[in-house]
Scaffold this motif. Sequence first.
Motif, mmCIF file in Angstrom:
data_model
loop_
_atom_site.group_PDB
_atom_site.id
_atom_site.type_symbol
_atom_site.label_atom_id
_atom_site.label_comp_id
_atom_site.label_asym_id
_atom_site.label_seq_id
_atom_site.Cartn_x
_atom_site.Cartn_y
_atom_site.Cartn_z
ATOM 1 N N TRP A 62 0.858 -1.203 0.000
ATOM 2 C CA TRP A 62 0.000 0.000 0.000
ATOM 3 C C TRP A 62 0.884 1.240 0.000
ATOM 4 C CZ3 TRP A 62 -3.352 -1.607 4.837
ATOM 5 C CH2 TRP A 62 -4.188 -2.671 4.465
ATOM 6 N N ARG A 63 1.890 1.186 0.876
ATOM 7 C CA ARG A 63 2.776 2.333 1.014
ATOM 8 C C ARG A 63 3.721 2.437 -0.197
ATOM 9 N NH1 ARG A 63 7.641 3.668 2.977
ATOM 10 N NH2 ARG A 63 7.773 5.702 4.013
ATOM 11 N N SER A 64 4.250 1.300 -0.637
ATOM 12 C CA SER A 64 5.207 1.321 -1.759
ATOM 13 C C SER A 64 4.575 1.931 -3.002
ATOM 14 C CB SER A 64 5.675 -0.098 -2.098
ATOM 15 O OG SER A 64 6.142 -0.741 -0.940
ATOM 16 N N GLU A 65 3.318 1.586 -3.247
ATOM 17 C CA GLU A 65 2.646 2.129 -4.430
ATOM 18 C C GLU A 65 2.545 3.650 -4.318
ATOM 19 O OE1 GLU A 65 -1.371 0.752 -5.334
ATOM 20 O OE2 GLU A 65 -0.978 1.178 -7.446
ATOM 21 N N ALA A 66 2.258 4.115 -3.098
ATOM 22 C CA ALA A 66 2.096 5.556 -2.885
ATOM 23 C C ALA A 66 3.431 6.299 -3.031
ATOM 24 C CB ALA A 66 1.498 5.804 -1.501
ATOM 25 N N VAL A 67 4.509 5.655 -2.582
ATOM 26 C CA VAL A 67 5.834 6.305 -2.665
ATOM 27 C C VAL A 67 6.201 6.588 -4.124
ATOM 28 C CG1 VAL A 67 8.305 5.848 -2.424
ATOM 29 C CG2 VAL A 67 6.772 5.392 -0.508
ATOM 30 N N PHE A 73 -4.636 1.839 -2.700
ATOM 31 C CA PHE A 73 -5.299 1.689 -1.404
ATOM 32 C C PHE A 73 -5.418 3.021 -0.656
ATOM 33 C CE2 PHE A 73 -5.619 0.601 3.061
ATOM 34 C CZ PHE A 73 -6.561 -0.410 3.043
ATOM 35 N N GLU A 74 -4.369 3.822 -0.716
ATOM 36 C CA GLU A 74 -4.376 5.091 0.037
ATOM 37 C C GLU A 74 -5.396 6.054 -0.554
ATOM 38 O OE1 GLU A 74 -2.827 5.484 2.761
ATOM 39 O OE2 GLU A 74 -1.467 3.780 2.745
ATOM 40 N N LEU A 75 -5.515 6.047 -1.864
ATOM 41 C CA LEU A 75 -6.508 6.916 -2.522
ATOM 42 C C LEU A 75 -7.927 6.482 -2.160
ATOM 43 C CD1 LEU A 75 -7.425 9.050 -4.582
ATOM 44 C CD2 LEU A 75 -6.981 7.400 -6.400
ATOM 45 N N LYS A 76 -8.140 5.153 -2.126
ATOM 46 C CA LYS A 76 -9.481 4.645 -1.822
ATOM 47 C C LYS A 76 -9.908 4.966 -0.394
ATOM 48 C CE LYS A 76 -9.413 0.765 -4.979
ATOM 49 N NZ LYS A 76 -8.832 -0.575 -4.969
ATOM 50 N N ARG A 77 -8.919 5.199 0.457
ATOM 51 C CA ARG A 77 -9.260 5.566 1.838
ATOM 52 C C ARG A 77 -9.741 7.008 1.929
ATOM 53 N NH1 ARG A 77 -5.468 2.781 6.315
ATOM 54 N NH2 ARG A 77 -3.538 3.061 5.166
ATOM 55 N N LYS A 110 -0.783 9.325 -8.860
ATOM 56 C CA LYS A 110 -0.270 10.536 -8.199
ATOM 57 C C LYS A 110 -1.082 10.837 -6.931
ATOM 58 C CE LYS A 110 2.554 12.617 -11.477
ATOM 59 N NZ LYS A 110 3.012 11.298 -11.893
ATOM 60 N N LEU A 111 -2.403 10.774 -7.076
ATOM 61 C CA LEU A 111 -3.241 11.117 -5.919
ATOM 62 C C LEU A 111 -3.128 10.086 -4.807
ATOM 63 C CD1 LEU A 111 -6.470 12.582 -7.516
ATOM 64 C CD2 LEU A 111 -4.541 13.778 -6.500
ATOM 65 N N ASN A 112 -2.784 8.854 -5.179
ATOM 66 C CA ASN A 112 -2.567 7.808 -4.177
ATOM 67 C C ASN A 112 -1.371 8.199 -3.291
ATOM 68 O OD1 ASN A 112 -3.148 5.172 -3.095
ATOM 69 N ND2 ASN A 112 -1.294 4.441 -4.114
ATOM 70 N N GLY A 113 -0.330 8.729 -3.929
ATOM 71 C CA GLY A 113 0.831 9.219 -3.175
ATOM 72 C C GLY A 113 0.469 10.445 -2.352
ATOM 73 N N TYR A 114 -0.317 11.311 -2.960
ATOM 74 C CA TYR A 114 -0.725 12.551 -2.279
ATOM 75 C C TYR A 114 -1.554 12.223 -1.040
ATOM 76 C CZ TYR A 114 -3.244 16.924 -1.541
ATOM 77 O OH TYR A 114 -3.794 18.047 -0.991
#
Length: 289
Positions: A97-102, A225-229, A254-258
């Motif tokens: 989840w985190r790696s994708e966002a990074v 995952f982070e974006l969906k949250r 991009k927004l997943n990282g943001y």
Amino acid sequence: MPISSDMHQTFCAHFRTSKKSTDPKLLISISSLQMNLTERRNAIFLSPTISIFILIIISLAPYSTLSIRFPDQISEIPKEPSNRPLKTVIFALGSFWRSEAVFGCLDGVVRTTAGYAGGSKLNPEYRSLGDHAESVQIEYDPRSISFRQLLEVFWTSHDSRQVFGQGPDVGNQYRSIIFTNGTEEYSLAAQSKEREQTRSKMSVVTTQIQQLGTFYPAEPEHQKFELKRNPFLLQLIGGNLSAEELERSSLAAKLNGYAAELCPPRMQRHIDAKINDILRKGWPILREV
Ligand code: MHO
């Protein structure tokens, strides 16, 4: 009805010759032209009313845009650049989840996918991933970002010295791996690991360097995952994106990282500004950053 140049010439000719022409063709042209002028007068007469109405709407806008007007669904997701030759790299550095966002938020990264790699189990799943590591597959444009730069982000985004886990996550699935494709990537990865080891005199860098094997994309619920949250951000890009659209969209990456606040500071500020702009205007939806 617009005035055609034929009609205009006929009208002038009429005034040059006689004002009382009985030519039926001319009479038709003139009467249609008169109708046209009447319509225009009406339009001119109505325009102050319309202008006042528009002014009222504009002056009320600041009070009415506390909520954003979103369409129910966007018919078309933003166009992704499709004809650039992209390269792919896979890293494992803890929770995917985190790696994708990074990596999703970096300039030059076009697409990210969370998945499983580095093990031998066929068709791993989240609850039974066997000997695989949670990984991220990164598709990038080599003209904008290099493998070397991605390696830098890899090293600075996790603790490569932690044994059997990453941060609070404990287990073999969180181990650190650079997957390489070919000798050039292998030697760049090996050199960067040596540099990292030199910097870290007291502890061993645990990162493995492996020849790239099969990458298994994770289940849809683990993608972005982070974006969906963050329902607000999901709404901002139009809401209701299909799992496939979310997986393939650069904007979603991009927004997943943001959403995870893992973008480089300049990008984080840039997206902040874009979003604030949309909130101020109340329109339109975010299509690119
Ligand atoms: N500790 C993490 C693990 C996530 S993961 C994708 C969490 O539950 O948030 O392995």
